[in-house]
Design a protein around this motif. Structure first.
Motif, PDB file in Angstrom:
ATOM      1  N   UNK A 147     -96.766  71.466 -42.878  1.00 47.56           N
ATOM      2  CA  UNK A 147     -95.604  70.905 -42.177  1.00 47.56           C
ATOM      3  C   UNK A 147     -94.305  71.314 -42.860  1.00 47.56           C
ATOM      4  N   UNK A 148     -93.186  71.242 -42.157  1.00 49.63           N
ATOM      5  CA  UNK A 148     -91.893  71.536 -42.789  1.00 49.63           C
ATOM      6  C   UNK A 148     -91.701  70.668 -44.039  1.00 49.63           C
ATOM      7  N   UNK A 149     -91.034  71.219 -45.042  1.00 47.75           N
ATOM      8  CA  UNK A 149     -90.873  70.554 -46.334  1.00 47.75           C
ATOM      9  C   UNK A 149     -90.363  69.115 -46.190  1.00 47.75           C
ATOM     10  N   UNK A 150     -89.354  68.913 -45.361  1.00 47.53           N
ATOM     11  CA  UNK A 150     -88.777  67.575 -45.211  1.00 47.53           C
ATOM     12  C   UNK A 150     -89.768  66.608 -44.562  1.00 47.53           C
ATOM     13  N   UNK A 151     -90.581  67.104 -43.658  1.00 49.00           N
ATOM     14  CA  UNK A 151     -91.600  66.285 -42.989  1.00 49.00           C
ATOM     15  C   UNK A 151     -92.744  66.012 -43.959  1.00 49.00           C
ATOM     16  N   UNK A 152     -93.116  67.018 -44.713  1.00 47.86           N
ATOM     17  CA  UNK A 152     -94.166  66.875 -45.734  1.00 47.86           C
ATOM     18  C   UNK A 152     -93.808  65.746 -46.707  1.00 47.86           C
ATOM     19  N   UNK A 153     -92.540  65.645 -47.050  1.00 48.29           N
ATOM     20  CA  UNK A 153     -92.062  64.634 -48.003  1.00 48.29           C
ATOM     21  C   UNK A 153     -92.420  63.223 -47.557  1.00 48.29           C
ATOM     22  N   UNK A 154     -92.342  62.967 -46.248  1.00 47.38           N
ATOM     23  CA  UNK A 154     -92.651  61.631 -45.738  1.00 47.38           C
ATOM     24  C   UNK A 154     -94.077  61.208 -46.084  1.00 47.38           C
ATOM     25  N   UNK A 155     -95.008  62.159 -46.083  1.00 44.73           N
ATOM     26  CA  UNK A 155     -96.418  61.839 -46.334  1.00 44.73           C
ATOM     27  C   UNK A 155     -96.799  61.889 -47.805  1.00 44.73           C
ATOM     28  N   UNK A 156     -95.976  62.545 -48.597  1.00 41.54           N
ATOM     29  CA  UNK A 156     -96.368  62.767 -49.994  1.00 41.54           C
ATOM     30  C   UNK A 156     -95.344  62.172 -50.960  1.00 41.54           C
ATOM     31  N   UNK A 157     -94.203  62.787 -51.099  1.00 38.25           N
ATOM     32  CA  UNK A 157     -93.214  62.373 -52.089  1.00 38.25           C
ATOM     33  C   UNK A 157     -92.627  60.997 -51.875  1.00 38.25           C
ATOM     34  N   UNK A 178     -91.429  56.993 -39.890  1.00 36.71           N
ATOM     35  CA  UNK A 178     -92.223  55.767 -39.808  1.00 36.71           C
ATOM     36  C   UNK A 178     -93.714  56.084 -39.697  1.00 36.71           C
ATOM     37  N   UNK A 179     -94.042  57.000 -38.822  1.00 37.93           N
ATOM     38  CA  UNK A 179     -95.450  57.358 -38.611  1.00 37.93           C
ATOM     39  C   UNK A 179     -96.046  58.036 -39.832  1.00 37.93           C
ATOM     40  N   UNK A 180     -95.367  59.045 -40.349  1.00 34.61           N
ATOM     41  CA  UNK A 180     -95.960  59.855 -41.411  1.00 34.61           C
ATOM     42  C   UNK A 180     -95.938  59.158 -42.764  1.00 34.61           C
ATOM     43  N   UNK A 181     -94.932  58.361 -43.033  1.00 36.73           N
ATOM     44  CA  UNK A 181     -94.903  57.568 -44.259  1.00 36.73           C
ATOM     45  C   UNK A 181     -96.063  56.573 -44.254  1.00 36.73           C
ATOM     46  N   UNK A 182     -96.246  55.892 -43.138  1.00 34.00           N
ATOM     47  CA  UNK A 182     -97.320  54.906 -43.037  1.00 34.00           C
ATOM     48  C   UNK A 182     -98.683  55.582 -43.112  1.00 34.00           C
ATOM     49  N   UNK A 183     -98.823  56.723 -42.463  1.00 34.23           N
ATOM     50  CA  UNK A 183    -100.082  57.461 -42.554  1.00 34.23           C
ATOM     51  C   UNK A 183    -100.337  57.904 -43.989  1.00 34.23           C
ATOM     52  N   UNK A 184     -99.287  58.368 -44.674  1.00 32.21           N
ATOM     53  CA  UNK A 184     -99.415  58.761 -46.077  1.00 32.21           C
ATOM     54  C   UNK A 184     -99.847  57.610 -46.971  1.00 32.21           C
ATOM     55  N   UNK A 185     -99.400  56.405 -46.647  1.00 35.85           N
ATOM     56  CA  UNK A 185     -99.817  55.226 -47.410  1.00 35.85           C
ATOM     57  C   UNK A 185    -101.303  54.946 -47.195  1.00 35.85           C
ATOM     58  N   UNK A 186    -101.802  55.219 -46.012  1.00 39.30           N
ATOM     59  CA  UNK A 186    -103.201  54.918 -45.670  1.00 39.30           C
ATOM     60  C   UNK A 186    -104.171  55.955 -46.247  1.00 39.30           C
ATOM     61  N   UNK A 187    -103.747  57.215 -46.291  1.00 38.46           N
ATOM     62  CA  UNK A 187    -104.642  58.295 -46.724  1.00 38.46           C
ATOM     63  C   UNK A 187    -104.700  58.415 -48.241  1.00 38.46           C
ATOM     64  N   UNK A 188    -105.848  58.844 -48.764  1.00 33.25           N
ATOM     65  CA  UNK A 188    -105.893  59.213 -50.184  1.00 33.25           C
ATOM     66  C   UNK A 188    -104.873  60.325 -50.442  1.00 33.25           C
ATOM     67  N   UNK A 189    -104.329  60.365 -51.635  1.00 32.98           N
ATOM     68  CA  UNK A 189    -103.245  61.303 -51.955  1.00 32.98           C
ATOM     69  C   UNK A 189    -103.598  62.748 -51.632  1.00 32.98           C
ATOM     70  N   UNK A 190    -104.788  63.179 -51.995  1.00 29.02           N
ATOM     71  CA  UNK A 190    -105.197  64.568 -51.737  1.00 29.02           C
ATOM     72  C   UNK A 190    -105.285  64.881 -50.256  1.00 29.02           C
TER      73      UNK A 190
END
Length: 130
Positions: free
Chosen positions: A49-59, A28-40
């Motif tokens: 971050x661990x691959x699975x955690x990274x996915x929440x912010x990017x993929x 919830x936190x990282x997906x929402x933060x990923x939505x707020x931040x520019x992609x780069x």
């Protein structure tokens, strides 16, 4: 740190009853933060971050760089995590504090610089006793 260590640390710091709750709070936190931040910026922050955690912010994010304030951030985290706003805000602070320990300081500073100073975003970086 791998996925299990990350979620275990979140579970321990937030005193959650199970791994599922820790994963939901992190997502919830990282997906929402990923939505707020520019992609780069999201990719830079997530790189350590661990691959699975990274996915929440990017993929998992289809629309980076959305403009919303702190209140909307908390509302979105609340909806995804299915908790109350005060708890969602606290969970977000604890998770971001953990992320801070895992990423280079320059990437974390880029996160801070990406968020407006005049919009209560400082709440995300309040020191927590976890």
């Amino acid at each position: 740190m791998d996925f299990d260590e990350f979620t275990g640390t979140v579970q321990n710091r937030l005193e959650l009853p199970g791994t599922g709750e820790a994963v939901r709070a992190s997502r919830a936190t990282l997906l929402t933060l990923g939505q707020r931040l520019p992609e780069g910026n999201a990719a830079d922050l997530a790189a350590s971050l661990p691959m699975e955690i990274k996915w929440y912010m990017t993929g998992a994010v289809h629309d980076h760089g959305q403009r919303f304030d702190w209140s909307e951030f908390v509302d979105r985290v609340t909806a995804i995590e299915q908790t109350d706003p005060a708890e969602a805000a606290y969970h977000a602070r604890v998770i971001i504090d953990l992320v801070h320990t895992l990423v280079p300081e320059s990437d974390f500073q880029q996160l801070r610089d990406s968020l407006p100073e005049d919009d209560d975003w400082g709440n995300l970086f309040e020191v927590v006793d976890a």
